[in-house]
Write an enzyme that holds these catalytic residues in place. Structure first.
Site, mmCIF file in Angstrom:
data_model
loop_
_atom_site.group_PDB
_atom_site.id
_atom_site.type_symbol
_atom_site.label_atom_id
_atom_site.label_comp_id
_atom_site.label_asym_id
_atom_site.label_seq_id
_atom_site.Cartn_x
_atom_site.Cartn_y
_atom_site.Cartn_z
ATOM 1 N N ASP A 1 29.343 -3.219 -3.069
ATOM 2 C CA ASP A 1 29.199 -3.266 -4.523
ATOM 3 C C ASP A 1 30.450 -3.896 -5.135
ATOM 4 O O ASP A 1 31.561 -3.607 -4.716
ATOM 5 C CB ASP A 1 29.039 -1.854 -5.084
ATOM 6 C CG ASP A 1 27.757 -1.188 -4.583
ATOM 7 O OD1 ASP A 1 26.964 -1.850 -3.879
ATOM 8 O OD2 ASP A 1 27.567 -0.003 -4.891
ATOM 9 N N GLU B 1 21.928 -4.519 2.136
ATOM 10 C CA GLU B 1 22.595 -3.679 3.149
ATOM 11 C C GLU B 1 24.070 -4.061 3.265
ATOM 12 O O GLU B 1 24.672 -3.863 4.296
ATOM 13 C CB GLU B 1 21.848 -3.695 4.484
ATOM 14 C CG GLU B 1 21.530 -5.051 5.056
ATOM 15 C CD GLU B 1 22.717 -5.710 5.704
ATOM 16 O OE1 GLU B 1 23.281 -6.593 5.046
ATOM 17 O OE2 GLU B 1 23.062 -5.356 6.838
ATOM 18 N N TRP B 2 24.611 -4.606 2.138
ATOM 19 C CA TRP B 2 26.041 -4.880 2.006
ATOM 20 C C TRP B 2 26.534 -5.983 2.930
ATOM 21 O O TRP B 2 27.743 -6.164 3.099
ATOM 22 C CB TRP B 2 26.854 -3.610 2.252
ATOM 23 C CG TRP B 2 26.649 -2.528 1.249
ATOM 24 C CD1 TRP B 2 25.900 -2.607 0.107
ATOM 25 C CD2 TRP B 2 27.207 -1.201 1.268
ATOM 26 N NE1 TRP B 2 25.956 -1.416 -0.574
ATOM 27 C CE2 TRP B 2 26.751 -0.533 0.114
ATOM 28 C CE3 TRP B 2 28.055 -0.533 2.149
ATOM 29 C CZ2 TRP B 2 27.115 0.775 -0.179
ATOM 30 C CZ3 TRP B 2 28.411 0.770 1.856
ATOM 31 C CH2 TRP B 2 27.952 1.421 0.715
ATOM 32 N N GLY B 3 25.636 -6.701 3.566
ATOM 33 C CA GLY B 3 26.067 -7.811 4.409
ATOM 34 C C GLY B 3 26.552 -7.393 5.780
ATOM 35 O O GLY B 3 27.014 -8.219 6.549
ATOM 36 N N ASP C 1 17.148 -1.083 -0.258
ATOM 37 C CA ASP C 1 18.572 -0.785 -0.029
ATOM 38 C C ASP C 1 18.760 0.026 1.259
ATOM 39 O O ASP C 1 17.823 0.669 1.738
ATOM 40 C CB ASP C 1 19.066 0.018 -1.245
ATOM 41 C CG ASP C 1 20.562 -0.067 -1.450
ATOM 42 O OD1 ASP C 1 21.250 -0.655 -0.604
ATOM 43 O OD2 ASP C 1 21.024 0.466 -2.469
HETATM 44 C C1 GLA Z 1 24.048 0.976 -3.062
HETATM 45 C C2 GLA Z 1 23.820 -0.413 -3.636
HETATM 46 C C3 GLA Z 1 24.041 -0.388 -5.139
HETATM 47 C C4 GLA Z 1 23.140 0.639 -5.796
HETATM 48 C C5 GLA Z 1 23.380 2.013 -5.157
HETATM 49 C C6 GLA Z 1 22.405 3.056 -5.673
HETATM 50 O O1 GLA Z 1 25.390 1.335 -3.161
HETATM 51 O O2 GLA Z 1 24.681 -1.331 -3.036
HETATM 52 O O3 GLA Z 1 23.799 -1.680 -5.692
HETATM 53 O O4 GLA Z 1 21.797 0.254 -5.637
HETATM 54 O O5 GLA Z 1 23.247 1.938 -3.737
HETATM 55 O O6 GLA Z 1 22.621 4.292 -5.092
#
Ligand code: GLA
Length: 535
Positions: free
Chosen positions: A341, A318-320, A291
């Protein structure tokens, strides 16, 4: 005919370089090469850019524009990717994209709000019998693009061919999307070995393992506050996990399950990847979500993981933001998160973490060409069953209808299925959503082609996914707040012949259909149907 393979490999090349180019199909005509019959507010532009993506060509227009083409000599299909031109509008600007065939609306995006990460929306409409095709954008000032606008020779929905896994051996780890449980949504950092063992038991006892949910994945919260021991190796919190990670792995493996781990470059510390990967291999992990990472440290961690010698499914998270769909697969990842998320709500139109269910699905559609056997877009965890009991902002949680649609959409889009709810304390109804075998079979279909919206007219959306055995999954979704009739004719779906339809949520044969599906669909409901050709 001979040029076809060369052109297809060119489209693979474009995919690798980040420039989007439609698959060359013999007889295909680009609309930007046609002289419009009329054009109001049409602007010339040298670049077509939507969201993160640059397209090889397309029609660039004003935020208020109408361009009309004479199309009576074509009887195939018009396809394009519509969206705000990157940087072409102020934040919060609103546009509506419409396609009119001889004055009749055949595509209507509804109002779309601009933000930088908005990706393109697929437009796909039949042309047989149509004389005039009008592309309309209304709303704010600003620029918009009809990227890859083209007329295709046949009336069928054109899905990009799957890009094969660059390393077939590595690809074998995930020929279909991974399925399992992840602890983050329901438990946050409050995880410990007792909980994980209970989840393992529950996966077996409630039959989830045997349906394919095999990966039991720890997320943030297992780690010691010092992160690493004196030798620089990852360290767990001994108060939460007194028996240690290897013992936990043994328990999980003894149940016929796989052990999923979580880490971040900051926790591992750059340069330390071999130590971390070696330690994880010693813990006998089978999956790693890495992550807050960038291409460099994901590559380093994957390489170290491979050197450590244990087959580990790798999820880049890494959220894209850095468009992992462009590079993560080449670095050896089997899946990558494409959004922030996903929270326990139906829709969010903001540009920040977290997002609602529908936004992640739209993102998944735009990126469909990157998913395929061995490498998958990850739409994030399922929020099914959370019912607002989560640390994610969710204002009370989504409804069961929303949950069924999340399952339908994730499966139509071939996303990994990571359960985020507490399976130990879930309502029978919510558990039934996660354990619907017929719906899971859509997700796990070996052809691995994610669905797209073959029809979109305001609240009516019809998602179409071709399946390996020549059948189709069709999702008829109502994104609005009132019950409406959602219909899809074979002409609109680009299908021919007769089909037997089966309702995958009602587990019911619906009989033979010769040209059209049509249902009353409740707000946020997806009628999910499997169409089997009658030969
Ligand atoms: C990020 C990820 C989540 C989760 C949190 C944990 O936000 O996108 O899916 O793993 O970290 O802190």
């Amino acid at each position: 005919m001979k040029t076809q393979p060369v052109l297809s490999s060119l489209s693979v090349l474009f995919a690798l370089t980040g420039i989007h180019s439609a698959r060359a199909v013999e007889g295909m005509v680009y609309v930007d090469g046609l002289r419009p019959l009329s054009a109001n507010g049409w602007t010339e532009a040298d670049e077509i850019n939507i969201g993160y993506h640059r397209y090889e060509r397309g029609v660039a227009v004003d935020g208020n524009s109408e361009v009309e083409y004479a199309v009576s000599r074509f009887d195939g299909r018009f396809e394009a990717w519509a969206g705000f031109h990157k940087g072409g509008a102020r934040k919060g600007a609103k546009l509506t994209f419409k396609v009119l065939a001889d004055g009749k609306t055949v595509y209507d995006s509804g109002v779309v709000k601009f933000h930088a990460k908005n990706l393109a929306m697929k437009v796909s409409v039949p042309l047989d019998g149509v004389k005039r095709l009008r592309l309309v954008v209304t709303g704010d000032e600003g620029r918009a693009d009809w990227a890859e606008a083209r007329i295709l020779p046949e009336n069928r929905v054109y899905f990009e061919p799957r890009i094969p896994a660059s390393d077939p051996e590595v690809g074998k780890l995930a020929m279909t999307p991974m399925m399992g449980v992840n602890t983050w949504n329901a438990f946050g950092r409050s995880i410990n070995e007792k909980l994980i063992r209970e989840l393992a038991d529950c996966l077996v006892d409630k039959g989830l393992r045997d349906l394919g949910y095999r990966y039991l994945c720890l997320d943030d919260g297992y780690q010691h506050k010092s992160l690493r021991d004196e030798n620089g190796r990852p360290r767990w919190d001994e108060r939460k996990f007194p028996s240690g990670m290897k013992a936990l792995a043994d328990y999980i493996h003894s149940k016929g399950l796989k052990f999923g781990m979580y880490s971040r470059p900051k926790w591992v510390k750059e340069g330390n990847e071999d130590k971390a990967a070696g330690t994880f291999a010693g813990w006998e992990i089978d999956f790693l979500k890495y992550d807050f990472s960038n291409p460099r440290n994901i590559k380093a961690m994957i390489e170290a993981t491979r050197r450590a010698g244990r087959p580990v499914l790798f999820n880049a998270c890494e959220w894209g933001k850095r468009q992992p769909w462009e590079w993560a697969e080449r670095h050896g990842a089997q899946s990558w998160r494409i959004t922030y998320d996903v929270m326990d709500v139906w829709y969010s139109d903001g540009d920040q973490n977290p997002v609602g269910i529908l936004r992640s699905a739209y993102q998944g559609e735009a990126l469909g060409r990157y998913s395929g056997p061995g490498h998958w877009n990850d739409l994030d965890m399922l929020v099914i069953g959370l019912k607002g009991k989560t640390h994610l902002p969710g204002r009370g949680g989504a409804t069961d209808e929303d949950y069924r649609s999340q399952m339908s959409l994730w499966c139509l889009l071939a996303s990994p299925l990571a359960i985020g709810g507490d399976i130990r304390n879930m309502s029978e109804e919510n558990l039934a959503i996660l354990t619907n075998e017929e719906v899971i079979a859509i997700d796990q279909d070996p052809l691995g082609v994610p669905a797209c919206r073959a029809k979109k007219i305001r609240e009516q959306e019809v998602w179409l996914r071709p399946l390996a055995n020549g059948e189709y999954a069709v999702g008829l979704l109502n994104v609005g707040g009132e019950t409406i009739r959602v219909s899809a004719t074979w002409r609109e779906l680009g299908l021919r012949g007769s089909f037997r339809a089966r309702d995958l949520w009602a587990h019911k044969e619906l009989g033979r259909f010769d040209g059209k599906l049509e249902f009353d669909v409740r707000p946020h409901e997806t009628r999910l149907v499997r169409l089997k050709p009658v030969r």
